[in-house]
Design a protein around this motif. Structure first.
Motif, mmCIF file in Angstrom:
data_model
loop_
_atom_site.group_PDB
_atom_site.id
_atom_site.type_symbol
_atom_site.label_atom_id
_atom_site.label_comp_id
_atom_site.label_asym_id
_atom_site.label_seq_id
_atom_site.Cartn_x
_atom_site.Cartn_y
_atom_site.Cartn_z
ATOM 1 N N LYS A 141 0.839 -1.197 0.000
ATOM 2 C CA LYS A 141 0.000 0.000 0.000
ATOM 3 C C LYS A 141 0.879 1.255 0.000
ATOM 4 C CE LYS A 141 -4.271 1.747 1.478
ATOM 5 N NZ LYS A 141 -5.437 1.539 0.668
ATOM 6 N N GLN A 166 2.986 16.879 1.133
ATOM 7 C CA GLN A 166 1.904 16.086 0.548
ATOM 8 C C GLN A 166 2.145 14.589 0.769
ATOM 9 O OE1 GLN A 166 -1.623 15.392 -1.353
ATOM 10 N NE2 GLN A 166 -0.897 17.293 -0.523
ATOM 11 N N ALA A 225 1.131 13.856 4.288
ATOM 12 C CA ALA A 225 -0.334 13.884 4.445
ATOM 13 C C ALA A 225 -0.971 12.656 3.808
ATOM 14 C CB ALA A 225 -0.894 15.160 3.819
ATOM 15 N N VAL A 273 -5.295 3.996 6.228
ATOM 16 C CA VAL A 273 -5.902 3.395 7.426
ATOM 17 C C VAL A 273 -4.876 2.665 8.306
ATOM 18 C CG1 VAL A 273 -7.601 1.696 8.215
ATOM 19 C CG2 VAL A 273 -8.212 3.351 6.431
ATOM 20 N N VAL A 326 -1.755 3.202 8.794
ATOM 21 C CA VAL A 326 -0.613 4.010 9.220
ATOM 22 C C VAL A 326 -0.919 4.671 10.562
ATOM 23 C CG1 VAL A 326 0.737 6.091 8.719
ATOM 24 C CG2 VAL A 326 0.293 4.409 6.909
ATOM 25 N N HIS A 327 -0.016 4.465 11.542
ATOM 26 C CA HIS A 327 -0.218 5.067 12.859
ATOM 27 C C HIS A 327 0.392 6.450 12.944
ATOM 28 C CE1 HIS A 327 -1.562 1.388 15.207
ATOM 29 N NE2 HIS A 327 -1.361 0.947 13.984
ATOM 30 N N ARG A 336 -6.237 -2.208 -4.111
ATOM 31 C CA ARG A 336 -5.495 -1.565 -3.012
ATOM 32 C C ARG A 336 -5.465 -0.049 -3.166
ATOM 33 N NH1 ARG A 336 -1.083 -4.995 -2.526
ATOM 34 N NH2 ARG A 336 -2.224 -6.104 -0.915
ATOM 35 N N THR A 359 -9.335 1.908 -3.283
ATOM 36 C CA THR A 359 -10.246 1.848 -2.148
ATOM 37 C C THR A 359 -9.687 2.736 -1.051
ATOM 38 O OG1 THR A 359 -9.018 -0.060 -1.318
ATOM 39 C CG2 THR A 359 -11.058 -0.513 -2.497
ATOM 40 N N LYS A 360 -10.565 3.090 -0.115
ATOM 41 C CA LYS A 360 -10.075 3.779 1.077
ATOM 42 C C LYS A 360 -9.330 2.761 1.947
ATOM 43 C CE LYS A 360 -11.726 6.613 4.860
ATOM 44 N NZ LYS A 360 -12.900 7.213 5.501
ATOM 45 N N HIS A 361 -9.856 1.521 1.958
ATOM 46 C CA HIS A 361 -9.191 0.448 2.681
ATOM 47 C C HIS A 361 -9.734 -0.868 2.143
ATOM 48 C CE1 HIS A 361 -6.659 -1.147 5.722
ATOM 49 N NE2 HIS A 361 -7.611 -1.643 6.477
ATOM 50 N N ILE A 377 -15.184 2.688 8.598
ATOM 51 C CA ILE A 377 -14.187 3.393 7.786
ATOM 52 C C ILE A 377 -14.843 4.015 6.546
ATOM 53 C CG2 ILE A 377 -12.178 3.005 6.285
ATOM 54 C CD1 ILE A 377 -11.131 1.108 8.488
ATOM 55 N N ARG A 435 -13.337 11.280 5.613
ATOM 56 C CA ARG A 435 -13.732 11.451 4.210
ATOM 57 C C ARG A 435 -14.290 10.116 3.739
ATOM 58 N NH1 ARG A 435 -9.773 13.676 -0.592
ATOM 59 N NH2 ARG A 435 -11.239 13.436 -2.292
ATOM 60 N N HIS A 472 -10.827 2.498 16.014
ATOM 61 C CA HIS A 472 -9.751 1.952 15.196
ATOM 62 C C HIS A 472 -8.398 2.346 15.766
ATOM 63 C CE1 HIS A 472 -7.334 1.069 11.641
ATOM 64 N NE2 HIS A 472 -8.259 0.157 11.421
ATOM 65 N N LYS A 473 -7.426 1.403 15.690
ATOM 66 C CA LYS A 473 -6.120 1.646 16.290
ATOM 67 C C LYS A 473 -5.433 2.870 15.684
ATOM 68 C CE LYS A 473 -4.311 -2.548 14.698
ATOM 69 N NZ LYS A 473 -5.410 -3.207 14.013
ATOM 70 N N SER A 474 -5.543 2.995 14.361
ATOM 71 C CA SER A 474 -4.787 4.082 13.743
ATOM 72 C C SER A 474 -5.680 5.068 13.000
ATOM 73 C CB SER A 474 -3.744 3.507 12.786
ATOM 74 O OG SER A 474 -4.360 2.626 11.871
ATOM 75 N N TYR A 475 -6.899 4.667 12.613
ATOM 76 C CA TYR A 475 -7.707 5.566 11.796
ATOM 77 C C TYR A 475 -8.621 6.410 12.669
ATOM 78 C CZ TYR A 475 -10.611 7.461 8.151
ATOM 79 O OH TYR A 475 -11.271 8.337 7.337
ATOM 80 N N ASP A 488 -10.071 16.065 4.943
ATOM 81 C CA ASP A 488 -8.891 15.301 4.541
ATOM 82 C C ASP A 488 -7.690 16.236 4.502
ATOM 83 O OD1 ASP A 488 -6.949 13.763 3.406
ATOM 84 O OD2 ASP A 488 -8.112 13.211 1.625
ATOM 85 N N ARG A 489 -6.787 16.019 5.443
ATOM 86 C CA ARG A 489 -5.628 16.902 5.536
ATOM 87 C C ARG A 489 -4.808 16.905 4.239
ATOM 88 N NH1 ARG A 489 0.063 17.653 6.199
ATOM 89 N NH2 ARG A 489 0.500 16.050 7.743
ATOM 90 N N SER A 490 -4.835 15.783 3.514
ATOM 91 C CA SER A 490 -4.018 15.721 2.300
ATOM 92 C C SER A 490 -4.603 16.569 1.177
ATOM 93 C CB SER A 490 -3.836 14.265 1.845
ATOM 94 O OG SER A 490 -5.016 13.789 1.241
#
Lengths: 171, 584
Positions: A26, A68, A71, A77, A79-80, B123, B126-128, B148, B153, B180-183, B306-308
């Motif tokens: 990913k 970027q 970000a 999802v 990524v911590h 991969r 998708t968002k996940h 999710i 977003r 969620h652990k990271s999201y 979405d920060r990106s």
């Protein structure tokens, strides 16, 4: 019409991710899909329960692109955390190379002498070859390998960079 | 907890998550789930005729209801056919969960029959995504996937389930709370940033709101908050294609859509503004035109979940990461707390009115009954005829889509379903199917081009099967109109492969599927034809023949600035250089 590219600067990113199948794909896929560079990439499991991996990516790009990249990585999802080690002040970088040099006579002696200057260890030897192990930042490893090219270098393996911020703070 | 099969767990999870509709197509690797769905009391399965249509129908369902769309397809070709719709949902931030069958775990990687690497293929679109190797994981993964898909977003999530995991038994576990652990998307906006933003808005002499699909995704309350904030400040407002409906088109502060086929007044106001307040919009290339000439005088506030999206294309002065609705509420509260009053924007509005006076959406037409119908006229007539009926409008992609965006006025969110980011021809008709399933008693119209429609025309069978009263209104100009327009403007009218040759007789096609078909040839027949379409029960296809060579204006040519709009055909000069051609 010619396609133009922009000059960049080097950044080392430390990324903690879920240690699950497909996460590395990913992340590397994100770099290729969005046209970002990867100069080196290392990954290994770092937690006692094997739930987390740390990925160190050396990348290159103009500052808005680096921002970027961070970000884009951060919103994945699994990524911590993403840290730009250049932002966090001083950090230490290391990589290891195994360097095989073959030859006899003066070149062999010269290789051994230079290895000593670079504090490279001899980890294997035959009558006609050495394998050196060298640890340092990428510049030092580059310079050692360049010198060994003059002394019968036949093979190189490098780990790529791992890095960590100085001081007592953790990522 | 009781022991049950993986397939039963999937269906139980869907029930627990409040799913009432699944769009799908069966096949070998999902037979256990199809068996678990057999005669299900609460979940309706809608059998499409092609998996791509299942994904677009799920998007139409999601966009018109605000709930996630659910898709169920088999392995291999079932999954690959779904990829276009999954990507479409990613680009337009549509919440969607796609369940794909997979070959049994022991066969994965052996090039088994109908095997493909679904998680690998999806991969990056998708968002996940998940590959479930253990039935005990199905409960937690399904619940997490819906979380999710719908939080932060929104976007599509794929769950790939091998056939033996569907058959094997295990424990169905419902997570108590999804943490969620990271999201952990940031939903609440930063208070300091809100405070700064409201001061900038209050102080601006030439402010403009630029809003997008994020406001729609934030729910109807966000649209209401937007109206309130615009009314408090008195500033003009424009929106992206995806944002239409968040602000009423009949309000005097509405300038129309901006960007490549946006209005002159929107684009000029963006160019001359001293403050742009972007809400849930992402500075897409179709919106900005030439970047170095984009809004040169404006400070920019960017509100996005979405920060990106922030600083991705246009550097902004103030970023507010959070849900559009929460941010708008916070801005309204801060406006009152600080005792701000709307300043006199009279001078700014006089300039805006000056740009409005160009009447950039006017088009030349003959008015006699036997005249060719201008496509813009057809859209306007459709809009006039459906006022008060609160229709849901979907579109395909191309000229007709832009004409619909320009000439159909929307006054509420979730009524306008179109493929913006990916620009997927073939989206509109199945999206209409999904919207009609969700709203059986509403008027749902797909404004289509004759070329786009053919990309998923097989769904006529789905409409017949479920007795859906979907109306398809084809603006038939016998060309892939937008391609032809670009070839005219960019390639000296060398119309390479853009003619819609060998078209079916749409009226006879309607009859073949048990629909009503009618054809409109001249201006004199337009109003009656539309009236007949609306009043005819059941599905109707209207083959509305329009002027063949009409172009969509105004238009910012590729690589040009907002100020360099082509307003009418006579403005078109020469050919483009390679730099402009390459910008698309």
């Amino acid at each position: 019409m010619k396609i133009k590219t922009e000059a960049g600067e080097r950044h080392v990113l430390a990324i903690t991710v879920d240690n699950e199948a497909g996460v590395l794909a990913k992340i590397t896929g994100l770099f290729t899909a969005r046209g970002y560079n990867i100069e080196s990439l290392t990954v290994a499991d770092i937690s006692s329960d094997h739930a987390l991996s740390r990925i160190t990516i050396v990348t290159n790009g103009p500052p808005p692109v680096i921002d970027q990249i961070i970000a884009q990585l951060d919103r994945l999802v699994p990524v911590h955390r993403v840290i730009d080690l250049a932002d966090g002040g001083a950090h230490v970088e290391r990589e290891i190379a195994l360097v095989k040099v073959a030859g006899t006579g003066d070149k062999r002696i010269e290789a051994l002498r230079m290895a000593d200057v670079f504090r490279a260890k001899v980890v294997d030897t035959t009558l006609t070859s050495f394998i050196f192990e060298i640890t340092g930042n990428s510049d030092k490893v580059d310079r050692f390998i360049a010198l060994m090219r003059e002394c019968g270098l036949v093979e190189v393996g490098r780990t790529g960079v791992v890095a960590i911020g100085r001081g007592s703070e953790a990522l | 907890m009781t022991e049950m099969s993986g397939a039963d767990m999937v269906v139980q999870a869907l029930v627990d998550l409040g799913v009432d509709t699944v769009f799908g197509y069966p096949g070998g690797a999902v037979l256990p789930i199809y068996d678990a769905l057999f005669n299900h009391p609460t979940i309706q399965h809608v059998l499409v005729r092609h998996e791509q249509a299942a994904t677009h129908a799920a998007e139409g369902y999601a966009r018109s209801t605000g709930k996630p769309g659910v898709v169920l397809v088999t392995s291999g070709p079932g999954a690959t056919n779904a990829v276009t719709g999954i990507t479409d949902a990613l680009l337009d931030s549509i919440p969607m969960v796609v369940l794909t069958g997979q070959v049994s775990t022991a066969l994965i990687g052996t090039d088994a029959f109908q095997e493909c690497d679904t998680v690998g293929i999806t991969r990056h679109c998708t968002k996940h995504n998940y590959l479930v190797m253990d039935p005990d994981r199905l409960g937690p993964i399904l619940h997490e996937a819906f979380h999710i898909a719908t939080h932060g977003r929104p976007g599509p999530v794929v769950i790939d389930i091998p056939k033996n995991v569907q058959v094997a038994t295990g424990e169905y576990v419902v997570p108590e709370k999804i943490q969620h652990k990271s999201y952990r998307p940031q939903v609440e906006p930063d208070a300091d940033a809100i405070s700064q933003a409201i001061d900038m808005i209050a102080a601006a002499e030439r402010p403009i709101f630029y809003t997008g699909g994020g406001v729609i995704n934030a729910g109807p309350d966000a649209s209401a908050a937007l109206r309130q904030l615009v009314s408090l400040t008195g500033a003009p407002i424009t929106s992206t294609l995806m944002g239409l409906g968040a602000f009423p088109a009949d309000d005097p502060k509405w300038l129309g859509m901006l960007g490549m086929h946006g209005t002159y007044e929107s684009n000029m106001a963006m160019n001359r503004a001293d403050l742009i307040i972007a809400v849930g919009a992402r500075f897409d290339d179709r919106v900005t035109g030439r970047l170095d000439a984009f809004a040169p005088e404006a400070k920019k506030i960017h509100i996005d979940i979405d920060r990106s999206s922030i600083n991705k294309i246009v550097p902004v002065d103030l970023a507010i990461v959070g849900d559009a609705g929460r941010a708008l509420d916070a801005l309204i509260a801060a406006w009152a707390d600080k005792g701000h009053r709307a300043r006199d924007l009279g001078e700014w509005w006089r300039r805006v009115d000056g740009w409005r006076a160009t009447r950039c959406l006017d088009f030349p037409e003959k008015k006699d009954a036997g005249a060719d119908i201008m496509p813009q006229r057809a859209v306007k007539a459709l809009f006039d005829a459906t006022r008060g009926r609160d229709p849901i409008i979907t579109t395909e992609v191309g000229q007709h889509q832009m004409w619909a965006a320009q000439h159909f006025g929307f006054s509420a969110p979730n009524r306008w379903l179109t493929s913006g980011g990916l620009g997927t021809m073939g989206y509109g008709f199945p999206a209409a199917v999904g919207a009609q399933i969700a709203h059986p008693n509403r008027l749902v119209i797909c404004i289509a081009g004759e070329a786009s429609l053919q990309m998923n025309i097989q769904e006529m069978g789905t409409v017949s099967q479920y007795r859906l009263p979907v109306k398809i209104f084809i603006l038939n100009n016998e060309w892939m109109g937008m391609v032809r327009q670009w070839q005219e403007l960019t390639y000296e009218s060398r119309y390479s492969n853009s003619y819609s040759d060998s078209l079916p007789d749409f009226v006879k096609l309607a009859a073949a599927y048990g629909w009503t078909g009618l054809r409109i040839d001249t201006l004199g027949e337009l109003e009656d034809g539309i009236k007949t379409m609306i009043e005819t029960p059941g599905p109707v296809i209207v083959d509305c023949r329009v002027a063949k060579l009409a172009n969509c204006f105004p238009m910012i040519p590729s690589g040009a600035a907002h100020t360099d709009m082509i307003l009418q055909p006579s403005d078109v000069t020469g050919t483009m250089d390679d730099e402009a051609k390459a910008l698309v």
